[in-house]
Design an enzyme around this catalytic site. Structure first.
Site, PDB file in Angstrom:
ATOM      1  N   VAL A  18     -34.244  -0.312 -39.562  1.00 33.12           N
ATOM      2  CA  VAL A  18     -33.052   0.353 -39.626  1.00 33.12           C
ATOM      3  C   VAL A  18     -33.287   1.913 -39.974  1.00 33.12           C
ATOM      4  CG1 VAL A  18     -30.916   0.624 -41.101  1.00 33.12           C
ATOM      5  CG2 VAL A  18     -31.557  -1.717 -40.456  1.00 33.12           C
ATOM      6  N   GLU A  41     -31.807  -2.582 -35.728  1.00 34.52           N
ATOM      7  CA  GLU A  41     -30.625  -3.554 -35.684  1.00 34.52           C
ATOM      8  C   GLU A  41     -29.239  -2.799 -35.646  1.00 34.52           C
ATOM      9  OE1 GLU A  41     -28.566  -7.346 -38.314  1.00 34.52           O
ATOM     10  OE2 GLU A  41     -29.600  -5.533 -39.232  1.00 34.52           O
ATOM     11  N   CYS A 114     -33.512 -10.337 -41.409  1.00 32.61           N
ATOM     12  CA  CYS A 114     -33.008  -9.204 -42.433  1.00 32.61           C
ATOM     13  C   CYS A 114     -32.409  -9.715 -43.608  1.00 32.61           C
ATOM     14  CB  CYS A 114     -32.159  -8.212 -41.702  1.00 32.61           C
ATOM     15  SG  CYS A 114     -31.834  -6.764 -42.793  1.00 32.61           S
ATOM     16  N   LYS A 153     -35.894 -12.852 -34.049  1.00 29.00           N
ATOM     17  CA  LYS A 153     -36.725 -12.638 -35.073  1.00 29.00           C
ATOM     18  C   LYS A 153     -36.208 -13.530 -36.335  1.00 29.00           C
ATOM     19  CE  LYS A 153     -39.057  -8.546 -37.338  1.00 29.00           C
ATOM     20  NZ  LYS A 153     -38.415  -8.722 -38.782  1.00 29.00           N
ATOM     21  N   GLY A 213     -45.054  -8.592 -40.298  1.00 32.03           N
ATOM     22  CA  GLY A 213     -45.303  -8.639 -41.836  1.00 32.03           C
ATOM     23  C   GLY A 213     -46.433  -7.947 -42.583  1.00 32.03           C
ATOM     24  N   ARG A 241     -43.856  -0.865 -41.199  1.00 33.15           N
ATOM     25  CA  ARG A 241     -43.975   0.284 -42.022  1.00 33.15           C
ATOM     26  C   ARG A 241     -45.162   0.914 -41.473  1.00 33.15           C
ATOM     27  NH1 ARG A 241     -44.572  -2.661 -46.851  1.00 33.15           N
ATOM     28  NH2 ARG A 241     -44.746  -4.281 -45.406  1.00 33.15           N
TER      29      ARG A 241
END
Length: 487
Positions: A18, A41, A114, A153, A213, A241
């Site tokens: 996001v 999303e 999410c 997902k 992850g 990330r």
């Protein structure tokens, strides 16, 4: 999978994030070696209200909401490798959105992982994990309803048995792949990743599994990606990330200096007029612990892409880009053919600009179209407005188009107007010209559609005086909307 369709085997993907996964970041990730990129999303309710606009200035396809915001922007460069991720809890609405975007993306993905409230409060995201029947209904509806691959997902469930039961059920819907974030919905990045769960999922199904992850502990450089793949037994890897912090993690030649990565990102943001606050947010994520440095403070203080370009010494790039975009706008305006009818899907379009001076003071095309529809005993015309910021967020650069619907047919001018009222008038002109109906221009033979009193502005009696006042007020409104430098 069928020839020409996106493969999810042995790929490295930019994960949906996001506020991060907008067009500039996606293109940057592709430049550095990502095979596939996910958009952020986007919620089905908002997307279902959007209008698809071909932005000839930016050379993009924009999905514009009724409030004039561009909800999703894409371009030819990523068409075969961008995956549209939606937040949804409704099979019919999900299909509506998927069909809206399917010609412009490579696949659609349903967010089922999410854990944030903005997603779960509507029964979307990780909230779906507790409703396998709804998961199945949504995915089946999409798989049978669109021509492109469908994926989802998820996050893992409290027990391995529950997790495997869910992914086997997902596989039976016909999805092309499933991405698995190896944490429970209540766990956060500080919690260890459950690689054993992802391994078990990969062994349990025959479709590609995309591991997600591992950014904090397992993937810091490009060389770690293959190690993460092996540790999870997955077919593919998805990075969030690690890619947000430095997108050159996708490059086997990297990592590149952060300054270069930020400049490359900012050039895309300028080129595609990305919203300045979104650009600033992404740059701050890249700066991380340097966000309080002199550069970080300059970025935080910036309010426009022009100011951000100054922080990175890209003023000349910004200036040249704005000149190119303006030249393209000018060329599109001057090269248009006003009387040429072109169908854009189900919309009849012409390159028409509303010129107020071409009509008598009390006459407008909208007035003529309304009277024509009454004469033909049709419902009155309905106007829908779309806005666009073509060179940043400056008010003077706002532009508008309007689509008018009459007798279940739609009409629009392909030219952008500086005023919402003028955009509606231009749409009315297109409709009248396609219909072959009079539009009220000066010198046009009197059609009798609009009475002589309205045409000449004459008054006679109290009732007529009141009608005249209304018309004069309408005229003043229109003249106030006339862009600077026009009569």
């Amino acid at each position: 999978m069928a020839a020409g369709r996106l493969s999810f085997s042995n790929i490295t993907a930019l994960a949906p994030m996001v506020r991060v996964g907008t067009l500039p970041m996606r293109l940057l990730a592709l430049d550095y070696g990502a095979d596939v990129v996910y958009c952020e999303e986007l919620i089905d309710i908002k997307m279902a209200q959007c209008h698809r606009v071909v932005n000839e200035v930016l050379e993009t396809v924009d999905f514009v909401a009724p409030d004039e915001r561009v909800m999703f922007r894409t371009c030819e460069r990523e068409k075969d490798r961008v995956i549209f991720q939606m937040g949804t809890a409704d099979p019919d609405r999900a299909l509506t959105v998927a069909r809206l975007v399917e010609k412009d993306v490579a696949a659609v993905d349903v967010n089922m992982g999410c854990p944030k409230e903005y997603s779960t409060k509507g029964g979307m995201g990780a909230a779906l994990l507790s409703d396998p029947d709804k998961i199945e209904a949504i995915l089946k509806k999409l798989v049978t309803g669109v021509s492109i691959p469908v994926t989802c997902k998820i996050r893992i469930l409290p027990s391995l048995e529950e997790t495997l039961s869910l992914v086997r059920r997902i596989e039976k819907t016909g999805v092309a792949a499933v991405a698995v974030h190896g944490r429970l919905k209540d766990e956060r990045p500080r919690h260890p990743l459950h690689c054993d769960y992802i391994q078990a999922v990969a062994r349990a199904v025959s479709i590609p599994v995309i591991a997600n992850g591992g950014s904090l502990d397992l993937v810091k450089t490009n060389g770690d990606i293959e190690e993460f793949r092996r540790a999870t037994g997955a077919s593919s890897v998805m990075l969030a990330r690690a890619a947000m912090w430095n997108a050159s993690v996708f490059s086997d030649q990297g990592p590149f200096p952060l300054e270069r990565v930020m400049e490359d990102y900012l050039k895309y943001a300028i080129r595609y007029t990305n919203h300045a606050f979104n650009t600033k947010y992404c740059l701050c994520q890249m700066l991380r612990d340097k966000v309080e440095s002199p550069l970080g403070k300059q970025v935080q203080a910036a309010q426009t892409n022009a100011e951000l370009s100054e922080a990175y010494g890209l003023q000349e790039f910004y200036r040249r880009t704005q000149e190119r975009l303006q030249a393209r706008r000018d060329a599109l305006q001057s090269g248009s053919q006003p009387d040429r009818l072109v169908m854009d899907g189900d919309v009849a379009t012409m390159a028409v600009k509303f010129e107020r001076r071409e009509y008598p003071p009390h006459i407008t095309p909208k007035m003529f179209l309304l009277e024509w529809s009454r004469k033909e005993k049709l419902e009155q015309p309905q106007y829908e407005m779309f806005g666009l910021s073509v060179s940043g967020a400056a008010p003077q650069d706002r532009a508008f188009q309007s689509t008018v619907t009459l007798a279940e047919k739609r009409y629009r001018s392909t030219l952008w107007e500086k005023s919402k009222k003028f955009a509606e008038q231009a749409a009315a002109v297109v409709c009248l010209r396609v219909l072959g109906a009079p539009e009220g221009r000066i010198g046009e033979e009197d059609s009798g559609l609009v009475c002589k009193r309205k045409r000449e502005g004459k008054t006679n009696g109290a009732a007529e005086e009141e009608a005249s006042k209304k018309l004069r007020h309408a005229e003043v409104d229109l003249r106030q909307e006339t862009p600077p430098g026009q009569p």
